[in-house]
Scaffold this motif. Structure first.
Motif, PDB file in Angstrom:
ATOM      1  N   LEU A  45       0.849  -1.196   0.000  1.00  0.00           N
ATOM      2  CA  LEU A  45       0.000   0.000   0.000  1.00  0.00           C
ATOM      3  C   LEU A  45       0.879   1.238   0.000  1.00  0.00           C
ATOM      4  O   LEU A  45       1.824   1.348   0.783  1.00  0.00           O
ATOM      5  N   ARG A  46       0.567   2.164  -0.892  1.00  0.00           N
ATOM      6  CA  ARG A  46       1.212   3.473  -0.901  1.00  0.00           C
ATOM      7  C   ARG A  46       0.121   4.495  -0.626  1.00  0.00           C
ATOM      8  O   ARG A  46      -0.891   4.538  -1.321  1.00  0.00           O
ATOM      9  N   LEU A  47       0.305   5.305   0.400  1.00  0.00           N
ATOM     10  CA  LEU A  47      -0.668   6.324   0.781  1.00  0.00           C
ATOM     11  C   LEU A  47      -0.026   7.688   0.570  1.00  0.00           C
ATOM     12  O   LEU A  47       1.078   7.941   1.049  1.00  0.00           O
ATOM     13  N   THR A  48      -0.712   8.543  -0.158  1.00  0.00           N
ATOM     14  CA  THR A  48      -0.222   9.887  -0.457  1.00  0.00           C
ATOM     15  C   THR A  48      -1.336  10.884  -0.173  1.00  0.00           C
ATOM     16  O   THR A  48      -2.498  10.625  -0.478  1.00  0.00           O
ATOM     17  N   GLY A  90      -4.657  -1.236  -8.282  1.00  0.00           N
ATOM     18  CA  GLY A  90      -5.533  -0.081  -8.489  1.00  0.00           C
ATOM     19  C   GLY A  90      -5.256   1.071  -7.550  1.00  0.00           C
ATOM     20  O   GLY A  90      -4.374   1.005  -6.683  1.00  0.00           O
ATOM     21  N   THR A  91      -6.030   2.144  -7.717  1.00  0.00           N
ATOM     22  CA  THR A  91      -5.892   3.378  -6.943  1.00  0.00           C
ATOM     23  C   THR A  91      -7.266   3.915  -6.585  1.00  0.00           C
ATOM     24  O   THR A  91      -8.196   3.819  -7.364  1.00  0.00           O
ATOM     25  N   ALA A  92      -7.369   4.490  -5.378  1.00  0.00           N
ATOM     26  CA  ALA A  92      -8.613   5.154  -4.955  1.00  0.00           C
ATOM     27  C   ALA A  92      -8.267   6.496  -4.329  1.00  0.00           C
ATOM     28  O   ALA A  92      -7.257   6.614  -3.640  1.00  0.00           O
ATOM     29  N   ASP A  93      -9.075   7.495  -4.581  1.00  0.00           N
ATOM     30  CA  ASP A  93      -8.942   8.832  -3.975  1.00  0.00           C
ATOM     31  C   ASP A  93     -10.123   9.079  -3.064  1.00  0.00           C
ATOM     32  O   ASP A  93     -11.267   8.791  -3.426  1.00  0.00           O
ATOM     33  N   ILE A  94      -9.818   9.667  -1.903  1.00  0.00           N
ATOM     34  CA  ILE A  94     -10.876  10.048  -0.967  1.00  0.00           C
ATOM     35  C   ILE A  94     -10.740  11.560  -0.723  1.00  0.00           C
ATOM     36  O   ILE A  94      -9.788  11.999  -0.082  1.00  0.00           O
ATOM     37  N   PRO A  95     -11.661  12.368  -1.252  1.00  0.00           N
ATOM     38  CA  PRO A  95     -11.597  13.812  -1.040  1.00  0.00           C
ATOM     39  C   PRO A  95     -12.122  14.177   0.354  1.00  0.00           C
ATOM     40  O   PRO A  95     -13.218  13.778   0.738  1.00  0.00           O
ATOM     41  N   VAL A  96     -11.314  14.927   1.102  1.00  0.00           N
ATOM     42  CA  VAL A  96     -11.707  15.381   2.451  1.00  0.00           C
ATOM     43  C   VAL A  96     -11.404  16.869   2.564  1.00  0.00           C
ATOM     44  O   VAL A  96     -10.538  17.394   1.879  1.00  0.00           O
ATOM     45  N   TRP A 119      -8.326  18.260   0.336  1.00  0.00           N
ATOM     46  CA  TRP A 119      -7.231  17.288   0.298  1.00  0.00           C
ATOM     47  C   TRP A 119      -7.753  15.987  -0.290  1.00  0.00           C
ATOM     48  O   TRP A 119      -8.927  15.658  -0.154  1.00  0.00           O
ATOM     49  N   HIS A 120      -6.853  15.232  -0.909  1.00  0.00           N
ATOM     50  CA  HIS A 120      -7.193  13.910  -1.414  1.00  0.00           C
ATOM     51  C   HIS A 120      -6.275  12.894  -0.752  1.00  0.00           C
ATOM     52  O   HIS A 120      -5.051  13.049  -0.778  1.00  0.00           O
ATOM     53  N   ILE A 121      -6.884  11.892  -0.146  1.00  0.00           N
ATOM     54  CA  ILE A 121      -6.120  10.766   0.381  1.00  0.00           C
ATOM     55  C   ILE A 121      -6.080   9.744  -0.752  1.00  0.00           C
ATOM     56  O   ILE A 121      -7.117   9.208  -1.144  1.00  0.00           O
ATOM     57  N   ARG A 122      -4.906   9.507  -1.305  1.00  0.00           N
ATOM     58  CA  ARG A 122      -4.762   8.573  -2.421  1.00  0.00           C
ATOM     59  C   ARG A 122      -4.130   7.285  -1.909  1.00  0.00           C
ATOM     60  O   ARG A 122      -3.032   7.295  -1.353  1.00  0.00           O
ATOM     61  N   LEU A 123      -4.836   6.182  -2.095  1.00  0.00           N
ATOM     62  CA  LEU A 123      -4.363   4.866  -1.693  1.00  0.00           C
ATOM     63  C   LEU A 123      -4.121   4.045  -2.949  1.00  0.00           C
ATOM     64  O   LEU A 123      -5.027   3.902  -3.782  1.00  0.00           O
ATOM     65  N   THR A 124      -2.898   3.525  -3.087  1.00  0.00           N
ATOM     66  CA  THR A 124      -2.512   2.809  -4.297  1.00  0.00           C
ATOM     67  C   THR A 124      -1.926   1.454  -3.943  1.00  0.00           C
ATOM     68  O   THR A 124      -1.070   1.358  -3.049  1.00  0.00           O
TER      69      THR A 124
END
Length: 181
Positions: free
Chosen positions: A118-121, A171-177, A162-167
């Motif tokens: 997991l890469r979290l950005t 695949g990849t998912a963005d969570i806008p907060v 902000w976007h929490i991007r989990l890769t």
């Protein structure tokens, strides 16, 4: 008789072109700014992999917190079938828009489907990326969602979207907060 027949059909033909135009526009026009049609669907309140605008204002729309055993849970669906759940432990609310303060660190436990590391950005309002304060793989726990588990420490130092991007490899998912002072 012929006049009546023609007259009876005249209103239908007179409105046929405008009705066809309205129908065509309604079928081709989707939601903007990350609405459900533009994002490709997903359950209400679930973020998808499409990012919304960044900036000093809040996200439109921001992800939602959902109640899960007394804490708020973030949810997202991403590319490659990636699904994400995140328990937010410092949050005092269980539901509503995902809003965080700039003065606090947040402990979030993630469950993420897929394979690979997991890469979290974090992607800030200015578009710059930031790494989490911490990210570590977890063993088994009482958090019952599909996928592997990680613990993270996140901080949002400036207000805005902000976007929490989990890769992961798959695949990849963005969570806008939204972060506020």
């Amino acid at each position: 008789m012929r006049c009546r027949t023609r007259y009876a059909h005249a209103p239908a033909t007179r409105y046929a072109a405008p009705l066809a135009c309205v129908l065509a526009l309604s079928l081709t026009t989707g939601c903007d700014s990350g609405g459900e049609a533009a994002k490709g669907g997903g359950p209400p309140g679930t973020a998808t992999s499409r990012a919304t605008a960044t900036g000093t204002g809040g996200c439109r729309p921001a992800a939602s917190l959902h109640p899960y055993r007394g804490v708020g849970e973030l949810r997202a669906e991403g590319t490659g079938g990636l699904r994400v759940w995140g328990l937010v432990f410092q949050e005092t609310r269980e539901s509503g828009p995902a809003t965080f303060t700039t003065r606090d660190d947040y402990k979030i436990v993630w469950r993420v489907t897929g394979t690979g590391p997991l890469r979290l950005t974090l992607i800030g309002p200015d578009g710059r990326t930031r790494r989490p304060e911490r990210l570590e793989a977890h063993g088994d726990s009482s958090y019952r969602r599909p996928g592997d588990e990680w613990g993270s420490g996140l901080r949002f130092p400036t207000p805005g979207c902000w976007h929490i991007r989990l890769t992961r490899t798959t695949g990849t998912a963005d969570i806008p907060v939204t972060a506020v002072r």
